[in-house]
Design a protein around this motif. Structure first.
Motif, PDB file in Angstrom:
ATOM      1  N   ARG A  53       2.241  -3.708  -0.391  1.00  0.00           N
ATOM      2  CA  ARG A  53       0.875  -3.179  -0.445  1.00  0.00           C
ATOM      3  C   ARG A  53       0.889  -1.654  -0.421  1.00  0.00           C
ATOM      4  O   ARG A  53       0.233  -0.998  -1.237  1.00  0.00           O
ATOM      5  CB  ARG A  53       0.082  -3.746   0.738  1.00  0.00           C
ATOM      6  N   PRO A  97      -6.751   2.027   1.990  1.00  0.00           N
ATOM      7  CA  PRO A  97      -6.294   0.646   2.199  1.00  0.00           C
ATOM      8  C   PRO A  97      -6.449   0.118   3.627  1.00  0.00           C
ATOM      9  O   PRO A  97      -6.258  -1.077   3.859  1.00  0.00           O
ATOM     10  CB  PRO A  97      -4.828   0.677   1.777  1.00  0.00           C
ATOM     11  N   LEU A 145       2.832  -0.162  -3.636  1.00  0.00           N
ATOM     12  CA  LEU A 145       2.147  -0.324  -4.916  1.00  0.00           C
ATOM     13  C   LEU A 145       0.818   0.409  -4.949  1.00  0.00           C
ATOM     14  O   LEU A 145       0.361   0.822  -6.016  1.00  0.00           O
ATOM     15  CB  LEU A 145       1.987  -1.804  -5.252  1.00  0.00           C
ATOM     16  N   ARG A 146       0.188   0.613  -3.774  1.00  0.00           N
ATOM     17  CA  ARG A 146      -1.063   1.367  -3.798  1.00  0.00           C
ATOM     18  C   ARG A 146      -0.820   2.766  -4.358  1.00  0.00           C
ATOM     19  O   ARG A 146      -1.617   3.311  -5.117  1.00  0.00           O
ATOM     20  CB  ARG A 146      -1.675   1.430  -2.389  1.00  0.00           C
ATOM     21  N   PHE A 197      -0.753   2.467  -8.085  1.00  0.00           N
ATOM     22  CA  PHE A 197      -2.099   2.301  -8.662  1.00  0.00           C
ATOM     23  C   PHE A 197      -2.796   3.653  -8.763  1.00  0.00           C
ATOM     24  O   PHE A 197      -3.438   3.967  -9.759  1.00  0.00           O
ATOM     25  CB  PHE A 197      -2.958   1.386  -7.778  1.00  0.00           C
ATOM     26  N   GLY A 247      -4.112 -10.407   2.366  1.00  0.00           N
ATOM     27  CA  GLY A 247      -4.037  -8.947   2.278  1.00  0.00           C
ATOM     28  C   GLY A 247      -2.945  -8.436   1.369  1.00  0.00           C
ATOM     29  O   GLY A 247      -2.159  -7.577   1.748  1.00  0.00           O
ATOM     30  N   ALA A 248      -2.843  -8.954   0.151  1.00  0.00           N
ATOM     31  CA  ALA A 248      -1.802  -8.479  -0.772  1.00  0.00           C
ATOM     32  C   ALA A 248      -2.133  -7.062  -1.247  1.00  0.00           C
ATOM     33  O   ALA A 248      -1.493  -6.108  -0.832  1.00  0.00           O
ATOM     34  CB  ALA A 248      -1.652  -9.437  -1.938  1.00  0.00           C
ATOM     35  N   HIS A 249      -3.127  -6.917  -2.099  1.00  0.00           N
ATOM     36  CA  HIS A 249      -3.502  -5.577  -2.570  1.00  0.00           C
ATOM     37  C   HIS A 249      -4.932  -5.225  -2.197  1.00  0.00           C
ATOM     38  O   HIS A 249      -5.242  -4.096  -1.883  1.00  0.00           O
ATOM     39  CB  HIS A 249      -3.347  -5.486  -4.096  1.00  0.00           C
TER      40      HIS A 249
END
Lengths: 467, 197
Positions: free
Chosen positions: A191, B99, A194-195, A198, B183-185
């Motif tokens: 997570r 996030p 990769l954020r 993105f 809660g992956a992305h």
């Protein structure tokens, strides 16, 4: 590993001897087969829903030209662009040209079997563009330089220790002493990593599960939300999809969606379903929106004996229910689409010379056709390809010899009767007191894992005459 | 010949005669829509809380944050449909959520069949905000729950947005050993506040 469908027989043997793969394959039954059964049980109307789904797909394929033109008009009217690609090479070049004109260096990618089919990642890398897979499973196998082994669960063949090791060697900027024993820690790490991708990406590429002509919409189905961050954060969004994914409108999509998610993961609906119809607005979303429609052998199947494969909505239920796929997994097929759908589709897309082994990878038990949400007669299509293989003299010589021997005997009843009687007596002697045959000088492969029961008493024809 | 013309020509030469549009598949659900929505949303790992009125929303949001030991701070896009509520002690930021942040959004429609929130994108309702935060709190009026996806989409047809996000539960993945992790992305958690009036 270079995927090679012609090496299927050897690869299947190797897969059968892989104990780690066996553990992973064991999870298919509890995680996919059972959940799918429960989901349709809850829904309670599978037969009618499936009839509707198959009819919608047939109707769409019979109107393919007008639907694609309508889709193109509607996407264009909303400021998007539609591109047509006859084959993989054209599709790759279209994507590269779009990325170059957007001055893109890094692209995030949502899960897409079509971009696997056209070998997009390798091509982009060769041209100085870095593709980053963002579906967790796809990300893991990209880091490991492996192809996906399942249409919707690309990394199901790995265990969490494999993933931890992969992350340790890829994410060298993170502290090496960090704990990665739990699945949740692996997901959390992906997570975070990769954020950043993105946020930094210049463009995003996704597939589409469906296209709706009347709305000019592409529909993207995910559970992770990666497809949406891929579309929404970069300046450019490119959808790459097979042109057969189109249906008339979102009402048709709504029916197929009920079938897709239940068949695939046993969910009533996935966490996210996104209906995207053009560039975003001033505040949010991509500035540029492109759809690449790929043919790559699909239209050549229309109206032919195997044309029903084009109904496929890529749920992977046929893989999960196939005894062959459950024994060897996906890599052995050496093609983008494994399992029964691959066996029915690959000879058409890749040519019989490349994929003639795949239709033989079936016991014809028929479970694939029973679970198919759009009623594709998969075993009949595989049988068709087997006949073509035989006609093209591609079938193994031993099999052709055996079959012609049998055919000769079958046309000469006296010979057949004599042969059956002699063979039964000989086999009985070989079987001995245990009445089981452990091996013969022919058909050795058959005896690897089982014995053959020795025939007892008289032949069927002898008994029939005696009545 | 262009690829487009070539492909269309092949299709016209090969395809079966055009079939008429089939009768529309429709299944009528006669149970209580709000009840069904709540059951299906919970089955998809969302929490659902029923409130009497919109005036109760800010208190419920503060309660959700307290229960998770999170700071009383939410992100609302400029012009959000819930920006006008009295947020009291809850701090409101207008920047895109990170996030680990919390975002609140009004869902103009909900789908009873699947417990799904329908978010048409707009300038005051950015699509990416449903995927950026760690925790999303959605406000949905009971009267805005419709039976199915077909009904929800038909009410958007007059003003079709560039993106429609259907959200059912938090982000999830089963890509490691086919075992579910939330809660992956996207958001790790999703709370729905169902408002009666």
């Amino acid at each position: 590993m270079i995927p090679d469908p012609t090496a299927f027989r050897q690869a299947a043997h190797e897969a059968l001897d892989d104990p780690r793969l066996k553990v992973a394959l064991g999870r298919l039954k509890t995680h996919f087969v059972q959940k799918r059964a429960d989901a349709f049980e809850r829904y309670g109307d599978f037969a009618a829903l499936r009839d509707a789904g198959a009819t919608i797909r047939d109707c769409a394929l019979s109107n393919l030209d007008t639907l694609l033109e309508k889709f193109e008009r509607n996407v264009t009217a909303r400021g998007g662009h539609v591109h047509w690609a006859r084959d993989a090479g054209e599709a790759r070049q279209i994507v590269l040209d779009i990325l170059r004109s957007a001055d893109a260096k890094t692209v995030t990618k949502g899960k897409s079997m079509v971009t696997e089919e056209i070998g997009l990642n390798g091509f982009l890398e060769k041209n100085g563009i870095r593709p980053v897979e963002t579906d967790l499973g796809e990300y893991i196998i990209q880091l490991r330089h492996e192809p996906p082994s399942h249409i919707i669960a690309p990394a199901f063949h790995l265990n969490k220790e494999d993933v931890a090791q992969t992350f340790r060697s890829a994410h060298t900027e993170l502290p090496p002493e960090r704990a990665l024993d739990e699945r949740s820690a692996l997901v959390a790490e992906a997570r975070v990593m990769l954020r950043r991708q993105f946020e930094a990406a210049d463009a995003g590429i996704t597939g589409a599960n469906f296209l709706a002509a009347a709305e000019g919409a592409a529909v993207i189905v995910t559970n992770e939300g990666n497809g949406d961050l891929t579309r929404l954060l970069p300046r450019t969004h490119i959808v790459v999809t097979g042109l057969e994914k189109i249906v008339a409108d979102m009402d048709d999509v709504s029916v197929l969606l009920r079938l897709l998610t239940r068949s695939a993961t046993g969910q009533d609906i996935t966490s996210y379903v996104s209906v995207v119809s053009g560039p975003g607005d001033a505040q949010d979303g991509p500035k540029n929106f492109h759809v690449v429609l790929l043919d790559n052998g699909r239209t050549a199947l229309l109206g032919g004996e195997t044309g029903e494969v084009l109904r496929c909505i890529r749920c992977a239920a046929c893989l999960n229910h196939c005894p062959i796929y459950n024994s060897i997994g996906g890599h052995a097929y050496g093609a983008t689409y494994p399992g029964p759908i691959g066996a029915a589709l690959n000879p058409g897309l890749l040519g019989l010379a490349q994929a003639h082994h795949h239709p033989n990878a079936s016991t014809f038990c028929g479970r694939c056709a029973e679970v198919c949400p759009v009623k594709i007669p998969l075993p009949s299509i595989m049988r068709y390809w087997r006949e073509k293989e035989f006609e093209a003299h591609m079938a193994p010589k031993a099999m052709v010899f055996g079959l012609s021997l049998w055919a000769f005997a079958a046309r000469h009843p006296a010979l057949y009767r004599l042969g059956a009687r002699v063979l039964a007596r000989v086999l009985r002697v070989i079987g001995g007191r245990k009445r089981a045959i452990h091996s013969l000088p022919v058909l050795r492969g058959w005896f690897v894992a089982r014995d053959f029961p020795a025939p007892q008493g008289k032949t069927f024809q002898e008994m029939w005459r005696a009545r | 010949m262009s690829a487009r013309d070539d492909i269309l020509r092949t299709i016209r030469a090969r395809k079966a005669p055009a079939l008429p549009r089939p009768a529309r598949y429709r299944r009528v659900l006669d149970d209580d829509l709000a009840e069904r929505f709540a059951t299906r949303a919970r089955a998809a790992d969302a929490t659902v809380e029923v409130l009497e009125s919109m005036a109760d929303v800010s208190g419920a949001v503060a309660g959700l944050l307290r229960a998770r030991n999170m700071a009383a701070c939410i992100h609302l896009p400029p012009g959000s449909a819930v920006a006008g509520l009295d947020w009291g002690q809850v701090r409101v930021l207008q920047t895109p959520p990170g996030p680990e942040d919390v975002a609140v959004a009004l869902a103009p429609l909900g789908i009873g069949e699947t417990g799904t929130l329908v978010f048409p994108a707009g300038e005051a309702a950015p699509a990416s905000w449903h995927f950026r935060p760690g925790f999303e709190i959605a406000v949905l009026r009971v009267s805005d729950i419709v039976p199915d996806l077909e009904t929800a989409l038909s009410s958007l047809r007059m003003q079709w947005p560039h993106t429609i996000n259907l959200v059912t539960g938090p982000s999830r993945t089963a890509d490691i050993e086919q075992t579910l992790e939330l809660g992956a992305h996207g958001p790790k958690a999703l709370a729905v506040l169902l408002v009666r009036v």
